[in-house]
Design an enzyme around this catalytic site. Structure first.
Site, PDB file in Angstrom:
ATOM      1  N   ASP A 815      -4.180   0.991   8.078  1.00 16.49           N
ATOM      2  CA  ASP A 815      -4.492   1.616   6.777  1.00 16.49           C
ATOM      3  C   ASP A 815      -5.851   1.099   6.358  1.00 16.49           C
ATOM      4  O   ASP A 815      -6.161  -0.096   6.472  1.00 16.49           O
ATOM      5  CB  ASP A 815      -3.436   1.235   5.729  1.00 16.49           C
ATOM      6  CG  ASP A 815      -3.683   1.945   4.396  1.00 16.49           C
ATOM      7  OD1 ASP A 815      -3.397   3.170   4.335  1.00 16.49           O
ATOM      8  OD2 ASP A 815      -4.163   1.290   3.468  1.00 16.49           O
ATOM      9  N   GLU A 858      -5.074   7.861   4.109  1.00 16.35           N
ATOM     10  CA  GLU A 858      -5.965   7.004   4.882  1.00 16.35           C
ATOM     11  C   GLU A 858      -5.196   6.152   5.881  1.00 16.35           C
ATOM     12  O   GLU A 858      -5.726   5.192   6.447  1.00 16.35           O
ATOM     13  CB  GLU A 858      -6.770   6.094   3.926  1.00 16.35           C
ATOM     14  CG  GLU A 858      -5.966   5.013   3.218  1.00 16.35           C
ATOM     15  CD  GLU A 858      -5.234   5.510   1.974  1.00 16.35           C
ATOM     16  OE1 GLU A 858      -4.736   4.695   1.226  1.00 16.35           O
ATOM     17  OE2 GLU A 858      -5.152   6.768   1.760  1.00 16.35           O
TER      18      GLU A 858
END
Length: 938
Positions: A815, A858
């Site tokens: 992430d 993301e």
């Protein structure tokens, strides 16, 4: 008389004794030669036994002991008194005698190892030592003739020789021969005594001898006189003794029969002159003349074809004063010609009678008044009148009144000898009043004074021929009318005289008159077309050789107008009884219209066949295109299309080469992507180099519109097709087909090529669309990474694989740190650009077997097949470093860097997908909790 017998007995004794002596001498000589051969054989056999014995002894004893045993063996008595054995061996260039013995005793003082000299008498020993076996007659060391047998002692270098004196054999035969000679001489002496003893008693006195000579001369004179008389007579004379054996024959007899006195003297008269007593000939006496004999010429040089003579013989006996027959004289007269003449005359008369009575035609004899004298059986049948009743009738009674005057005129000329014969067809009337036609020949017979005697009339019934001639005339008239009605050309070709007769429609068909057509074969052949002439000549030869009864031939004849007319010639052949071709009868029919129709039909048929063949080829090409479409529809990748298309292009255009090009729209360049054969085109060229791409239409070369040659093609190209590959109004490529042969693409081939190009374009377009749809269904639209739908399915397969193969599966979950803050600071555009850059970074770092996925926002997921936890951690570290090094710019300003947190785990056994992801997510959460920009592995 008794003395003569004794003299003969003495001569017989002399001859018998001499002959006996000669026969006995020859017998003794032959027996002697046979005895010599037998002695050689015995010696060779004994010598062979000795050699075998010596070889056997030598194998078991020493040399001295062997010789002692041989002494004992040879002490036995032999059938020969002079027998001798010698054993020798070769020592260098000399021969050593190691043993010598004669009839059980030493023959000489030859000691052991004594050297023999190189003399002729040592020849048998030399031959034995050389390995030869045999026997010879020669002189030995004593100078006596001996029979020597020799043989080797194998396998040692010894030789054995047995000898016997030749005089021992000769002695027996010499004693017998002397005894025969002495006996023969004694018998000859007795014979000589008897001969001279009784000959001396019969010696004559000188007066008796003189008287005997005078008597002999008188007898010789008488004999010469008689011989001269016999030889000069014209008759054939043969003198025989009381037993009828020939003593003399005269010269006429010798000349006639080709014989000599020496050849027949002593033979009987019957043997020579009467054939039935000669075993070489089987000819019987002629029974017609009992005094005649059939005689053959007995010349030895001509026995294969003897000459016959007929001779009449008269036998005259000569009787002496004692009333006994001394000899016979046969006088003969040759009557061959007379006999042959009389016999032929008799045969001629017999033949004439048989011919007269059995003739197939009627024969009559008539006198000068035309009265019938004779008639044969055929005349009886023809006139329906018995022969006995016909005799005495006049011929005029049977002749039709229409022909009688004319026939009487001719008969008058025959009687007056103005003509010898005449012939005419006469209509006769038979006894039953039926008429018939007779072909009659009257021949006059005249006597020695040339006066008419009688006439012979020969009559042949020709009624059927006369009726046939009438019918033939009627038929000819019908045929003539039929020919006119048919309007065809009729001809009659006389082969023998080489004459052709033309009738019918010669002028209406060819424009010639029958005379202008000519009458010879050569004139007819000149009118035949040059291409057909040889065929017609061959047909004529075949008709003559094979005796064909019917023929039919089509050919062209030159008409008077100068044009060639097609005719069909149908003819029949006529042969004589000897199967010789006499003539040909035929009809020529005009078939020009039919031939023109046939030619037109043939052309139409050929065009139709050509069209059908083209259509069949076109259908085959369509089938191949349909088959290609089936393959194209099942292709999943562009490369598969590139592999399938050349195979079908080779089948559709077997003698051509070609290629498929791809268009780069951005650079306006055309690049070759596949080809077959020798392409004959540049592999990279500009769009402007091809007229087909410029005009967006099919171009061909050569062509009827004289379009220019495409510059990208090779100068060796003789024919070409350039077809744009277009789909959805977008140019995608180019299909080029070329040939180095001087050919032209047919319209069907062009249509096939266009259809082929359209199918290829459509397949490429469909495959491109399929790839776009497939990409959109499994990829993230922003980053191009695999989406959730794809990675979930992929992860399930890999977990199953881990269970089967026990191979590890690595999972990386990451992430981006503070991504929301990055978005807020630089905007969503910069955020999207950052996500795309991170996705590119993934593709550059992981393996082709690994997949990178967008997990959400993301957050990203990387699946690493066949990767341990340690290896997955190392890959994650490389990615972490690269992310921290990313530097983006926006509006000319550098954006702040960014980091990422990683959770790494590994699956080594059967495990649920949710458990695996939960473990990776927990590791990620732990990394964030520990301060971000780090890796936590579980």
């Amino acid at each position: 008389m008794i003395s003569n017998h004794r003299r003969r007995f003495g001569l017989i004794l002399i001859n018998f004794a001499t002959l006996s002596f000669v026969v006995a001498s020859v017998g003794f000589w032959l027996s002697y030669r046979q005895q010599v051969k037998e002695t050689k054989r015995i010696l060779e056999s004994v010598n062979s036994h000795s050699s075998t014995l010596i070889a056997t002894l030598k194998n078991n004893f020493d040399q001295k002991k062997t010789l002692d045993i041989l002494n004992t063996y040879h002490q036995n008595p032999s059938r020969f008194q002079t027998e001798e054995i010698i054993i020798g061996k070769k020592s260098g260039e000399t021969i050593d005698c190691i043993y010598s013995r004669r009839q059980g005793h030493p023959s000489c003082d030859l000691t052991f190892e004594h050297s023999l000299t190189n003399q002729d008498w040592a020849k048998p020993m030399k031959l034995a030592l050389e390995g030869q076996k045999g026997s010879e007659i020669l002189k030995d060391y004593r100078g006596k003739e001996v029979i020597a047998a020799y043989s080797p002692v194998a396998p040692y270098s010894w030789g054995v020789v047995h000898k016997v004196d030749l005089s021992e054999i000769q002695a027996h035969f010499l004693r017998g021969w002397w005894m025969v000679a002495i006996g023969s001489f004694l018998i000859n002496g007795v014979g000589i005594f008897l001969f001279f003893r009784f000959t001396s008693r019969n010696l004559l006195t000188s007066e008796e001898v003189a008287s005997y000579k005078q008597l002999q001369e008188k007898l010789n004179q008488d004999k010469d006189f008689i011989t001269a008389v016999i030889n000069n007579t014209n008759t054939l004379t043969v003198v025989v003794d009381s037993e009828r054996r020939i003593i003399a024959i005269n010269l006429p007899c010798q000349e006639l029969f080709g014989i000599t006195l020496e050849a027949v003297q002593g033979k009987t008269f019957a043997e020579v002159f009467i054939p039935q007593f000669n075993a070489d000939f089987s000819v019987s006496m002629i029974t017609d003349y009992h005094d005649f004999s059939q005689i053959y010429l007995t010349n030895e040089s001509d026995l294969k074809s003897p000459t016959k003579y007929i001779v009449e013989w008269q036998e005259i006996p000569f009787i002496n004063p004692n009333n006994k027959i001394n000899c016979y004289i046969f006088n003969g007269i040759e009557i061959t010609e007379k006999y042959i003449y009389e016999k032929s005359l008799y045969a001629s008369e017999s033949r004439f009678k048989a011919m007269f009575n059995k003739a197939a035609i009627a024969i009559l004899e008539i006198d000068g008044n035309r009265q019938i004298i004779k008639a044969n059986r055929t005349a009886e049948t023809l006139f329906h009148h018995p022969r006995g009743e016909m005799l005495g009738h006049f011929l005029d009674e049977y002749v039709s009144p229409m022909d009688l005057d004319k026939e009487l005129h001719f008969f008058g000329e025959l009687v007056t000898n103005s003509r010898n014969y005449y012939q005419m067809d006469i209509q006769y009337i038979s006894q039953n009043k039926l008429s018939f036609w007779g072909q009659s020949i009257f021949s006059g017979i005249f006597d020695n004074n040339n006066q008419f005697d009688y006439a012979i009339v020969m009559i042949q019934d020709i009624s059927s021929q006369r009726n046939a001639e009438k019918e033939k005339i009627k038929l000819a008239e019908k045929n003539k009318n039929l020919v006119k009605a048919l309007g065809e050309i009729v001809y009659s070709y006389n082969i023998v005289e080489d004459v052709i007769e033309w009738q019918g429609g010669v002028e209406s068909i060819l424009g010639y008159t029958p005379g202008e057509m000519g009458t010879s074969t050569e004139q007819w052949l000149t009118l035949i077309h040059s291409e057909d002439r040889a065929s017609i000549e061959n047909e004529l030869n075949l008709i003559k050789d094979n005796h064909t009864n019917f023929f039919e031939k089509e050919y062209r004849l030159l008409a008077k107008s100068g044009q060639f007319i097609w005719v069909v010639d149908r003819g029949v052949t006529i042969f004589d009884q000897d199967n010789t071709l006499l003539r040909i009868e035929g009809i020529l029919a005009d078939i020009t219209v039919r031939k023109e129709a046939e030619e037109s039909l043939r052309k139409t048929n050929a065009e139709l066949i050509l069209s059908l063949n083209k259509l069949a080829d076109y259908n085959q090409d369509i089938l191949k295109i349909n088959e290609l479409n089936e393959y194209l529809q099942t292709c999943h990748r562009t490369q598969e299309i590139y592999e399938v298309v050349p195979h079908f292009l080779k089948m559709l255009f077997p003698d051509c080469n070609g290629a498929i090009f791809k268009i780069d729209q951005k650079n306006q360049l055309v690049t070759s992507i596949l080809g077959w054969g020798e392409t004959l085109s540049e592999e990279l060229f500009s769009v402007t180099d091809c007229w087909s791409l410029r005009q967006n239409q099919v171009t061909s070369y050569p062509n009827t519109t004289h379009r220019p040659h495409c510059s990208h093609l090779d100068s060796n190209v003789m024919a070409s097709l350039c077809i744009p590959l277009v789909s959805m109004e977008k140019g995608r490529g180019l299909l080029v087909i070329t040939s180095a042969k001087d050919t032209n693409f047919t319209e069907n081939k062009k249509q096939i090529a266009i259809a082929l190009a359209e199918n290829i374009s459509l397949a490429l377009s469909n495959l491109e669309l399929r790839e776009i749809l497939e990409f959109q269904s499994i990829r993230d639209s922003l980053t191009g990474l695999y989406n959730r739908h794809y990675w979930e399915e992929f992860l399930n397969r890999e977990i199953d694989y881990v269970q089967r193969s026990q191979r590890p599966l690595g999972i990386i979950m990451l992430d981006l740190d503070y991504f929301k803050q990055f978005n807020d600071n630089y905007g969503h555009g910069a955020g999207d650009e950052l996500l795309v850059e991170v996705a590119r970074l993934f593709q550059d770092t992981i393996r082709k077997t690994d997949i990178a996925c967008r997990y959400g926002g993301e957050e990203f997921l990387i699946i690493l097949p066949d990767t341990s936890l340690q290896m997955a951690t190392e890959i994650a570290e490389r990615i972490r470093v690269k992310i921290s090094e990313v530097c983006l710019h926006s509006q000319g300003k550098a954006l702040s860097s960014i980091t990422a947190s990683f959770g790494v785990t590994c699956c080594t056994s059967a495990e649920a997908k949710c458990e695996l992801l939960a473990r990776a997510d927990a590791a990620l959460y732990q990394a964030k909790h520990e301060g971000r920009n780090r890796i936590v592995k579980v």
